[in-house]
Design a protein around this motif. Sequence first.
Motif, PDB file in Angstrom:
ATOM      1  N   TYR A   1       0.832  -1.210   0.000  1.00  0.00           N
ATOM      2  CA  TYR A   1       0.000   0.000   0.000  1.00  0.00           C
ATOM      3  C   TYR A   1       0.861   1.252   0.000  1.00  0.00           C
ATOM      4  N   TYR A   2       0.343   2.300  -0.654  1.00  0.00           N
ATOM      5  CA  TYR A   2       0.846   3.654  -0.402  1.00  0.00           C
ATOM      6  C   TYR A   2      -0.250   4.333   0.392  1.00  0.00           C
ATOM      7  N   ASP A   3      -0.055   4.454   1.689  1.00  0.00           N
ATOM      8  CA  ASP A   3      -1.145   4.883   2.567  1.00  0.00           C
ATOM      9  C   ASP A   3      -2.405   4.079   2.276  1.00  0.00           C
ATOM     10  N   ARG A   4      -3.390   4.701   1.628  1.00  0.00           N
ATOM     11  CA  ARG A   4      -4.617   3.934   1.385  1.00  0.00           C
ATOM     12  C   ARG A   4      -4.679   3.337  -0.006  1.00  0.00           C
ATOM     13  N   ILE A   5      -3.749   3.760  -0.867  1.00  0.00           N
ATOM     14  CA  ILE A   5      -3.773   3.208  -2.230  1.00  0.00           C
ATOM     15  C   ILE A   5      -3.254   1.772  -2.216  1.00  0.00           C
ATOM     16  N   HIS A   6      -4.072   0.873  -2.670  1.00  0.00           N
ATOM     17  CA  HIS A   6      -3.730  -0.551  -2.682  1.00  0.00           C
ATOM     18  C   HIS A   6      -3.006  -0.839  -3.998  1.00  0.00           C
ATOM     19  N   ALA A   7      -1.670  -0.743  -3.983  1.00  0.00           N
ATOM     20  CA  ALA A   7      -0.927  -0.790  -5.246  1.00  0.00           C
ATOM     21  C   ALA A   7      -0.676  -2.212  -5.721  1.00  0.00           C
ATOM     22  N   LEU A   8      -0.346  -3.114  -4.819  1.00  0.00           N
ATOM     23  CA  LEU A   8      -0.153  -4.517  -5.198  1.00  0.00           C
ATOM     24  C   LEU A   8      -1.220  -5.341  -4.495  1.00  0.00           C
TER      25      LEU A   8
ATOM     26  N   GLY B   1       3.895  -4.707 -18.317  1.00  0.00           N
ATOM     27  CA  GLY B   1       2.577  -4.194 -17.970  1.00  0.00           C
ATOM     28  C   GLY B   1       2.503  -2.712 -18.255  1.00  0.00           C
ATOM     29  N   SER B   2       1.281  -2.215 -18.279  1.00  0.00           N
ATOM     30  CA  SER B   2       1.122  -0.817 -18.669  1.00  0.00           C
ATOM     31  C   SER B   2       1.560   0.116 -17.550  1.00  0.00           C
ATOM     32  N   ASN B   3       1.529   1.410 -17.835  1.00  0.00           N
ATOM     33  CA  ASN B   3       1.923   2.406 -16.829  1.00  0.00           C
ATOM     34  C   ASN B   3       1.031   2.289 -15.605  1.00  0.00           C
ATOM     35  N   GLY B   4       1.662   2.356 -14.452  1.00  0.00           N
ATOM     36  CA  GLY B   4       0.887   2.326 -13.217  1.00  0.00           C
ATOM     37  C   GLY B   4       0.394   0.953 -12.816  1.00  0.00           C
ATOM     38  N   ALA B   5       0.885  -0.102 -13.508  1.00  0.00           N
ATOM     39  CA  ALA B   5       0.427  -1.446 -13.182  1.00  0.00           C
ATOM     40  C   ALA B   5       0.966  -1.901 -11.829  1.00  0.00           C
ATOM     41  N   GLY B   6       2.104  -1.371 -11.454  1.00  0.00           N
ATOM     42  CA  GLY B   6       2.681  -1.752 -10.158  1.00  0.00           C
ATOM     43  C   GLY B   6       4.026  -2.448 -10.283  1.00  0.00           C
ATOM     44  N   LYS B   7       4.669  -2.282 -11.428  1.00  0.00           N
ATOM     45  CA  LYS B   7       5.944  -2.971 -11.642  1.00  0.00           C
ATOM     46  C   LYS B   7       7.032  -2.416 -10.726  1.00  0.00           C
ATOM     47  N   THR B   8       7.154  -1.093 -10.716  1.00  0.00           N
ATOM     48  CA  THR B   8       8.171  -0.485  -9.854  1.00  0.00           C
ATOM     49  C   THR B   8       7.868  -0.784  -8.388  1.00  0.00           C
ATOM     50  N   THR B   9       6.579  -0.730  -8.050  1.00  0.00           N
ATOM     51  CA  THR B   9       6.196  -1.038  -6.673  1.00  0.00           C
ATOM     52  C   THR B   9       6.645  -2.454  -6.297  1.00  0.00           C
ATOM     53  N   THR B  10       6.504  -3.377  -7.231  1.00  0.00           N
ATOM     54  CA  THR B  10       6.933  -4.750  -6.957  1.00  0.00           C
ATOM     55  C   THR B  10       8.434  -4.799  -6.685  1.00  0.00           C
TER      56      THR B  10
ATOM     57  N   GLU C   1      10.005  -3.957 -17.786  1.00  0.00           N
ATOM     58  CA  GLU C   1      10.101  -3.288 -19.092  1.00  0.00           C
ATOM     59  C   GLU C   1       8.762  -2.801 -19.618  1.00  0.00           C
ATOM     60  N   GLN C   2       8.804  -1.688 -20.348  1.00  0.00           N
ATOM     61  CA  GLN C   2       7.674  -1.235 -21.159  1.00  0.00           C
ATOM     62  C   GLN C   2       7.774  -1.869 -22.542  1.00  0.00           C
ATOM     63  N   ASN C   3       9.019  -2.021 -22.955  1.00  0.00           N
ATOM     64  CA  ASN C   3       9.288  -2.575 -24.270  1.00  0.00           C
ATOM     65  C   ASN C   3       9.099  -4.087 -24.216  1.00  0.00           C
TER      66      ASN C   3
ATOM     67  N   ASP D   1      14.955  -1.816 -13.552  1.00  0.00           N
ATOM     68  CA  ASP D   1      13.681  -1.126 -13.767  1.00  0.00           C
ATOM     69  C   ASP D   1      13.752  -0.275 -15.032  1.00  0.00           C
ATOM     70  N   GLU D   2      13.145  -0.773 -16.084  1.00  0.00           N
ATOM     71  CA  GLU D   2      13.066  -0.090 -17.375  1.00  0.00           C
ATOM     72  C   GLU D   2      14.405   0.439 -17.883  1.00  0.00           C
ATOM     73  N   PRO D   3      15.350  -0.465 -18.102  1.00  0.00           N
ATOM     74  CA  PRO D   3      16.669  -0.020 -18.577  1.00  0.00           C
ATOM     75  C   PRO D   3      16.619   0.625 -19.965  1.00  0.00           C
TER      76      PRO D   3
ATOM     77  N   PRO E   1      17.574   1.503 -10.188  1.00  0.00           N
ATOM     78  CA  PRO E   1      16.264   2.145 -10.125  1.00  0.00           C
ATOM     79  C   PRO E   1      15.819   2.764 -11.445  1.00  0.00           C
ATOM     80  N   GLU E   2      14.532   3.015 -11.500  1.00  0.00           N
ATOM     81  CA  GLU E   2      13.903   3.618 -12.665  1.00  0.00           C
ATOM     82  C   GLU E   2      14.366   5.069 -12.804  1.00  0.00           C
ATOM     83  N   GLY E   3      14.435   5.534 -14.025  1.00  0.00           N
ATOM     84  CA  GLY E   3      14.661   6.967 -14.237  1.00  0.00           C
ATOM     85  C   GLY E   3      16.067   7.438 -13.940  1.00  0.00           C
TER      86      GLY E   3
HETATM   87  N1  LIG Z   1       4.816   7.217  -3.783  1.00  0.00           N
HETATM   88  C1  LIG Z   1       3.575   6.908  -4.185  1.00  0.00           C
HETATM   89  N2  LIG Z   1       2.511   7.368  -3.503  1.00  0.00           N
HETATM   90  C2  LIG Z   1       1.266   7.056  -3.894  1.00  0.00           C
HETATM   91  N3  LIG Z   1       0.971   6.265  -4.933  1.00  0.00           N
HETATM   92  C3  LIG Z   1       1.974   5.770  -5.638  1.00  0.00           C
HETATM   93  C4  LIG Z   1       3.336   6.065  -5.315  1.00  0.00           C
HETATM   94  N4  LIG Z   1       4.141   5.445  -6.194  1.00  0.00           N
HETATM   95  C5  LIG Z   1       3.304   4.780  -7.031  1.00  0.00           C
HETATM   96  N5  LIG Z   1       2.024   4.981  -6.710  1.00  0.00           N
HETATM   97  C6  LIG Z   1       0.858   4.402  -7.392  1.00  0.00           C
HETATM   98  O1  LIG Z   1       0.963   3.002  -7.373  1.00  0.00           O
HETATM   99  C7  LIG Z   1       0.579   2.471  -8.628  1.00  0.00           C
HETATM  100  C8  LIG Z   1       1.704   1.602  -9.208  1.00  0.00           C
HETATM  101  O2  LIG Z   1       2.815   2.447  -9.490  1.00  0.00           O
HETATM  102  P1  LIG Z   1       4.172   1.895 -10.072  1.00  0.00           P
HETATM  103  O3  LIG Z   1       5.155   2.989  -9.983  1.00  0.00           O
HETATM  104  O4  LIG Z   1       4.506   0.632  -9.385  1.00  0.00           O
HETATM  105  O5  LIG Z   1       3.787   1.622 -11.579  1.00  0.00           O
HETATM  106  P2  LIG Z   1       4.673   1.025 -12.751  1.00  0.00           P
HETATM  107  O6  LIG Z   1       4.056  -0.234 -13.181  1.00  0.00           O
HETATM  108  O7  LIG Z   1       6.086   0.995 -12.381  1.00  0.00           O
HETATM  109  O8  LIG Z   1       4.420   2.116 -13.888  1.00  0.00           O
HETATM  110  P3  LIG Z   1       5.433   2.700 -15.000  1.00  0.00           P
HETATM  111  O9  LIG Z   1       5.520   1.734 -16.086  1.00  0.00           O
HETATM  112  O10 LIG Z   1       4.747   3.948 -15.455  1.00  0.00           O
HETATM  113  O11 LIG Z   1       6.715   2.976 -14.312  1.00  0.00           O
HETATM  114  C9  LIG Z   1       0.246   3.641  -9.509  1.00  0.00           C
HETATM  115  O12 LIG Z   1      -1.170   3.772  -9.516  1.00  0.00           O
HETATM  116  C10 LIG Z   1       0.860   4.837  -8.820  1.00  0.00           C
HETATM  117  O13 LIG Z   1       0.082   5.978  -9.007  1.00  0.00           O
END
Ligand SMILES: Nc1ncnc2c1ncn2[C@@H]1O[C@H](COP(=O)(O)OP(=O)(O)OP(=O)(O)O)[C@@H](O)[C@H]1O
Lengths: 575, 234
Positions: free
Chosen positions: B10-17, B34-43, B191-193, B159-161, B82-84
């Motif tokens: 979780y990110y506070d209340r956001i259930h990311a994974l 997976g697409s943007n925001g799927a949760g790859k970086t979070t994983t 990867e996005q690619n 993360d997305e080299p 890390p990403e970026g």
């Molecule tokens: N620090 C944060 N605080 C709150 N929400 C976050 C935070 N980081 C990520 N999120 C949310 O968690 C979800 C997953 O984000 P994540 O960064 O894991 O996506 P991703 O799959 O890596 O996307 P991308 O391909 O764009 O990098 C997204 O909905 C994002 O908005």
Amino acid sequence: MKKGLNTGLTAFAVLTYLILIGLPTRLEGAAQPVLALLLALFFFAVLRSQGKEMGRGELLQSGLVAGLVAGLLVVAEIGFFVGLLADGVKIQPVFDKVVPLNMAALLNVRAGAIINGETSLLAYAILTAYLTGAGLLGGLLVLFTRSGTASTVRSTRIPGGRWLVILLPFLLFAFIYYLGLDGVKTFGNDKNIVRLLLVLVATGAGLFALAAAKEGVEKLAIGGLLAGVLLFLPFVLNQFQNSVMSIVFIFVMMGLGLNIVVGYAGLLDLGYVAFFAIGAYVYAFVAAPFSSPYISSLLTGMGISPDSPLLGYWSAIPLAMITAAIGGVLLGIPVLRLRGDYLAIVTLGFGEIIRLFMLNLGDLTNGPRGLLQIAQPTLFGVAPSALTSHLDAQGWIFLLAIFGSAVVAFVAIRLNDSRLGRAWVAMREDEDVAQATGIHLVQTKLLAFAIGATFAGLAGQLYAARQINIFPENFSLFVSIDALALIIVGGMGSIPGVVLGALALKGLPEVLRGVDEYRIVAFATLLIVMMIVRPEGILPSARRRRELHSAEAPPPDESDVSDKPTDGQLEGGRA
Amino acid sequence: MLTLENIHTYYDRIHALKGISLTVEQGEIVTLIGSNGAGKTTTLNTISGILTPKEGTVYLEGERIDHLPAHTVTHRGVVQSPEGRKIFARLTVQENLEMGAFNRNDDDGIASDYERVLTLFPRLRERIKQPGGTLSGGEQQMLAMGRAMMARPRILLLDEPSMGLAPILVEQIFEIILEINSQGTTILLVEQNAQAALQVAHRGYVMETGTIRLSGDAKTLLADPQVVEAYLGF
Ligand SMILES: Nc1ncnc2c1ncn2[C@@H]1O[C@H](COP(=O)(O)OP(=O)(O)OP(=O)(O)O)[C@@H](O)[C@H]1O
Ligand SMILES: [Mg+2]
């Protein structure tokens, strides 16, 4: 052209400042040449770093433009002031040093002429000419000190220049020694002040000499000689000079500690005075237990007489260090997650809280009445000033401060080279990435706070001994600001920079007594000027310099380093 | 080697994974697409200890690592690039690489890894004294990877080299990833690619809004009509 304009504007700001603090009044008839000379030196410093790539003509043109801009602006400003004075407008309440005498000295006319509004245009023209000339002189000096034709862009120095830089501090110290001999009447009544100024300049010159020395035997030899001369100083200076130098070196210890927190670890701590206060009060508690109502009644209750010190100076050192370190950790824990501005604000509050404690815990700290008659440091139980007539009480403190600074500097250098030092660098650059490379952030941060605090605690203890009586107002926010300003001016992250900063900011104001009341303005002005002219500080660490100049200069390589020996290559640690 | 079981982050209340399970075997390249925001970086951040899962476990060779702080996880051999292009911008390339070996003290090993990295990324050798921040985007990406390799990871989290790289460089980066893997480092590649990632990987997972949608052999995924439609865009 544009650079010349900028330089001229900066010079104008500096001159305005000098006028506002009333320097011309003091210089009297010598005001014009002295100001012009100061300005020429300023232009020299600026143009030398700016004009590396400039040809001869361009360089002189830059100097000319800078001097002319500064001159015209200053003249306009003076004209404005003179007009106000002649009209009888009261500007004293705002700028108390802007008096007819000041203006008269600037224009080299009689004060009466100012009051009666009889200043001629010629007087203004002469001043403008002086200042423009200063610009030209600055440019010429740059040309002169880089031999070869203008087409060889890389600046090389006059042959033997390096040795001149190395010898200079020793010549100055010799002169200082001579001035102190009985019967020497040079400088008459001003001798005390001039000698102090020379000591400050000579010590600063020593740093540059060290920077100019070649790595290896030469550096060691010169460092050793300088250390020897420095240790000799407390024996030849008088009480006044020693007391100024002791405060300078106490601030060197503080600055070195703050440098770890701010310079190495990148944590902006504005409450640093807290640890200085802790060190001072802890020592006062054990060295003057009778001053504290609470401690003295506690001791009496236990059947111990509070009239004599509980611990001597040396045995109190670990106590002061440990207490300060604990203070550092206590401050560190709540701010672990804070960065940048937030960190600065919270630490600022912490410094004030400690001061308020000192002020309001009357039972323990005796409140605003302070802790009095703090016992003096001894050497194996005797006061050295009792042993030799050559070392007064302040000289002894000065000696201890030199010793303390050396120890602290040594530790700081070793830390910078250590694993912990690298962790600090990584953390300063980017906390997230640092963590990803396996750095324990909590530990790294707390260690920075704790070690920095320890140094301040040591300095505080010595300060308490120096002052004999301490009061809460000795530990105001301004102490933190002084410490921060001196590392910024000297060069963030650089150990010689800290020494230079302390000499400039704690020593020079004592020479220019009148300036002291303008300290805040002085700092602000100095900081602004520094940020424009030399943002990395006067004697920066190699890294800082690279960071701030990477855009304008090619990446430094080894040949670059050996090329500019006088440019402050020494650094607080690795190059 | 690395196993995630039912991870909820979780990110506070956001259930990311929302219940991620995956495994990476010794010597593999596994890709997470997976697409943007799927949760790859979070994983990846959950694995490396930057984030702590609220539920579920992460095992590294049978030992739980999900509640260890990031620096300890790095110490255990799980290293993230890390990403970026997160590099130390004001430190030189060399210092960046040295920083990667922060937790090691086998000087000989560090020296040989340093050579290895510079051989993999000749560009970095040319710019060894230059501040990291003055490198081009692609070079910074290489630096981030090189720095991660300096820790001699057992498992490298990338993360997305290829983010933001020109096609020629993308190809190069993937070749280097294969090279690193063939030298014995296990890789989890985000990867996005998707196309390129699936071509170098042994297996793949497809993420969508915090869950794993599909998983399987990379070749099979490449041919899967759902994957083709959603990520390969034919
Ligand atoms: N620090 C944060 N605080 C709150 N929400 C976050 C935070 N980081 C990520 N999120 C949310 O968690 C979800 C997953 O984000 P994540 O960064 O894991 O996506 P991703 O799959 O890596 O996307 P991308 O391909 O764009 O990098 C997204 O909905 C994002 O908005
Ligand atoms: Mg991502």
